[in-house]
Design an enzyme around this catalytic site. Structure first.
Site, PDB file in Angstrom:
ATOM      1  N   ASP A 214      11.278   6.600  22.980  1.00 36.82           N
ATOM      2  CA  ASP A 214      10.327   6.126  21.983  1.00 36.82           C
ATOM      3  C   ASP A 214      10.853   6.372  20.567  1.00 36.82           C
ATOM      4  O   ASP A 214      11.438   7.426  20.298  1.00 36.82           O
ATOM      5  CB  ASP A 214       9.027   6.928  22.198  1.00 36.82           C
ATOM      6  CG  ASP A 214       7.854   6.413  21.401  1.00 36.82           C
ATOM      7  OD1 ASP A 214       7.426   5.283  21.651  1.00 36.82           O
ATOM      8  OD2 ASP A 214       7.366   7.144  20.528  1.00 36.82           O
ATOM      9  N   GLU A 278      13.934   2.641  21.714  1.00 31.01           N
ATOM     10  CA  GLU A 278      13.089   1.733  20.925  1.00 31.01           C
ATOM     11  C   GLU A 278      13.586   1.780  19.481  1.00 31.01           C
ATOM     12  O   GLU A 278      13.372   2.761  18.781  1.00 31.01           O
ATOM     13  CB  GLU A 278      11.630   2.185  21.001  1.00 31.01           C
ATOM     14  CG  GLU A 278      10.708   1.237  20.268  1.00 31.01           C
ATOM     15  CD  GLU A 278       9.358   1.848  19.934  1.00 31.01           C
ATOM     16  OE1 GLU A 278       8.402   1.083  19.758  1.00 31.01           O
ATOM     17  OE2 GLU A 278       9.260   3.079  19.812  1.00 31.01           O
TER      18      GLU A 278
HETATM   19  C1  GLC Z   1       6.164   3.459  20.043  1.00 32.41           C
HETATM   20  C2  GLC Z   1       5.245   3.096  21.177  1.00 32.41           C
HETATM   21  C3  GLC Z   1       3.875   2.866  20.620  1.00 32.41           C
HETATM   22  C4  GLC Z   1       3.421   4.130  19.937  1.00 32.41           C
HETATM   23  C5  GLC Z   1       4.445   4.629  18.923  1.00 32.41           C
HETATM   24  C6  GLC Z   1       4.166   6.027  18.490  1.00 32.41           C
HETATM   25  O1  GLC Z   1       6.260   2.445  19.110  1.00 32.41           O
HETATM   26  O2  GLC Z   1       5.749   1.993  21.850  1.00 32.41           O
HETATM   27  O3  GLC Z   1       2.967   2.446  21.594  1.00 32.41           O
HETATM   28  O4  GLC Z   1       2.204   3.903  19.293  1.00 32.41           O
HETATM   29  O5  GLC Z   1       5.732   4.642  19.456  1.00 32.41           O
HETATM   30  O6  GLC Z   1       4.542   6.951  19.476  1.00 32.41           O
END
Ligand code: GLC
Ligand code: CA
Length: 585
Positions: A214, A278
């Site tokens: 994440d 991500e």
């Molecule tokens: C990432 C996740 C999202 C979350 C964010 C904060 O973007 O995919 O759902 O709100 O991280 O952890």
């Protein structure tokens, strides 16, 4: 960077060829009628997941959490949110996936914790607590009138500022997301070691095969904490990603995570474990390559979000949900950019158009009207299945789930981001600073809110689509009698059957589909998306009609038709939302 000559073809590895299936635990299957999906529910659906032909499961956070951000606010990495089940349930799920030849990965959420995590509770307890420095604490600033002001003017992800005042020790703490999600301080060695042990090793020791990481590029901040330039005069908080994204020590941290932890583990069948990061706010190919070059030993691959940003305002500032119409050539250029950026490098790419943070792809990129939704679902499946990289599917995508109905009121939306943007829009409209913002954001949320993908999975025609025998935490889609897995399993012409077919074809032709080079044709055509894939002497031609009217079929040069999303094709015309693949061996 490894020289070009050594990587004219990408090395074969399991995670390049695997298709991943993302499960959002709250919304997949409720086993006990409390309205929340749970791990035993997922376990009961293993035969279904395996029947799709996917190779790996990615489970979104099931850790203990107050669920302010649906589990992306973790209060204990080593425990499971009780309504979802127990650590033992997750161990059973890992084993069940492995028995079905599927790998299993978890979310690694270590940019921040919940404010209910013991680490934060300790950190907050006093200025000289040993864990004080595990988070970012700063004294207040004061303006000319003596009013207390936060340490910087940064805007947070979910609207509002990034600092919250804590009365107890009279300092501010930093949070890029909600105020209940304080950012961990990766500069602190003990903090990093604790993250590795609690969030990573604990689960790797229980047999998982890797992580979706994440917010992977936000661990390193510009610790001088400068103010951001004022670009939005209507607001006292300003976009500031340059100070908290891809920061000065980020590559050092990720390399360390790889060397000290990940490199020491293997999958259940003895291969390297996988990471997919991500990676938001990183528009340049070179910026991405720095993370995914095999030589860098950081991440195996990342999600780059240009595709899901189509129609959104610029990322990282307040206009995310301010929709502007887009044209097909924009999507084609995005796909081309992220398909070709690995050419001649030792990096890798991903293919996806849905996840838990976006509206449904049919509603966004196809057409969710009753007459077109299945056709456009199949066209999108075909158009993406033939792309190079690792394919990620999101639960419900395979049955053609669509956005929540337009008529639903904002009350049905549960996501903290949707709620905050809505609140901000209402305030800004009412103050008169931007009177039409309210309507614009309402429309944007109807199309792009994260809520749409979080509706309960539609299993069958029972109440709530068979998701739960109780009242679901989020309302089930009104269309579950028409769109559901059970009905589609019995129908060879369904969206589900088509996804299964595309998954099979992708495996059969993995050379050209998964590893081939991508060549965009007819880039400016606003109606059809046509591209060629090449692998040695083999060529595939993909043609997809993104409109509701027939379009001319591009020249197929004597190639053989491999698949069409229509059961009957016409000689020189693509029917509305038809996709086809031709192949030449
Ligand atoms: C990432 C996740 C999202 C979350 C964010 C904060 O973007 O995919 O759902 O709100 O991280 O952890
Ligand atoms: Ca439940």
């Amino acid at each position: 960077m490894v020289p070009y000559a050594e990587y004219t073809a990408h090395k074969r590895v399991w995670w390049k060829e695997a298709t991943f299936y993302q499960i959002y635990p709250a919304s997949f299957k409720d086993s006990n009628g409390d309205g929340w999906g749970d791990i035993p529910g997922v376990l009961s659906k293993i035969p279904y997941i395996a029947s799709l032909g996917v190779d790996a499961v990615w489970l979104s956070p099931m850790f203990d959490s107050p669920q302010i951000d649906m589990g992306y606010d973790i209060s204990n990495y080593e425990a499971v949110y009780p309504p979802y089940g127990t650590v033992a349930d997750v161990e059973n799920l890992i084993e069940a996936c492995h028995k079905n030849d599927m790998k299993f990965i978890l979310d690694l959420v270590v940019n921040h914790t919940s404010d209910q995590h013991d680490w934060f509770k300790e950190s907050r307890s006093s200025k000289n607590n040993p864990k004080r420095d595990w988070y970012f604490w700063k004294p207040a600033r004061y303006d000319d009138h003596g009013n207390r002001m936060p340490p910087t003017n940064w805007r947070s992800y979910f609207a509002g500022g990034t600092w919250t005042w804590d009365e107890h020790t009279e300092e501010y703490y930093l949070h890029l997301y909600d105020e209940t999600q304080p950012d961990l301080n990766w500069e602190n060695d003990d903090c990093r070691r604790a993250i590795y042990s609690s969030a990573m090793q604990f689960w790797l020791d229980r047999g998982i095969d890797g992580f979706r990481v994440d917010t992977v590029n936000k661990y390193s901040k510009v610790v001088q904490f400068p103010d951001a330039p004022v670009t939005d005069p209507t607001s006292d908080v300003q976009p500031a990603a340059q100070f908290w994204c891809n920061g000065p020590r980020i590559h050092e941290f990720i390399k360390e995570m790889h060397t000290e932890v990940l490199s020491k583990y293997r999958t259940y069948d003895g291969q390297p474990v996988v990471t997919v990061g991500e990676l938001s706010l990183t528009p340049e190919p070179q910026g991405v390559l720095n993370y995914v070059s095999a030589a860098a030993k950081e991440l195996n691959m990342i999600f780059q979000f240009d595709i899901t940003h189509l129609g959104q305002g610029p990322p990282g500032c307040g206009s995310k949900y301010d929709f502007t119409d887009w044209k097909l050539p924009e999507m084609k250029r995005i796909v081309e950019k992220w398909q070709t950026f690995i050419d001649g490098t030792d990096g890798w790419t991903t293919v996806f158009n849905e996840n838990h943070d976006n509206g449904r792809s049919i509603s966004r990129f196809g057409n969710d009207r009753p007459e077109w939704r299945e056709k456009s679902a199949m066209m999108l499946a075909l158009c993406f299945a033939a792309q190079t990289g690792t394919w990620f599917l999101y639960q419900g995508q395979e049955i053609g789930m669509v956005n929540a109905p337009m008529e639903w009121s904002i009350e049905e939306y549960k996501d903290v981001e949707s709620k905050n943007y809505w609140r901000e829009a209402v305030a800004v409209s009412e103050e008169g600073a931007d009177p039409t913002r309210k309507e614009r954001i309402a429309q944007g949320l109807q199309l792009m809110a994260r809520d749409h993908s979080r509706l309960p999975f539609q299993w069958n025609t029972d109440s709530n689509g068979g998701f739960s025998s109780g009242k679901p935490w989020m309302r089930a889609h009104d269309l579950y009698t028409e769109i559901n897995a059970e009905t589609q399993e019995k129908d060879g012409g369904s969206v589900l059957s088509f996804y299964k077919r595309m998954l099979r074809l992708r495996k059969e032709h993995s050379d050209v589909f998964i590893y081939g080079t991508f060549e965009l044709l007819d880039a400016e055509n606003v109606s059809t998306f046509v591209y060629r894939k090449n692998f040695q002497d083999k060529t595939a031609l993909v043609a997809a009609n993104f409109t509701t009217s027939p379009q001319p079929l591009p020249p197929t040069d004597g190639m053989e038709l491999l698949v069409s999303s229509y059961s009957k094709t016409t000689p020189s015309t693509l029917q509305p939302f038809e996709g086809r693949i031709y192949i030449d061996y």
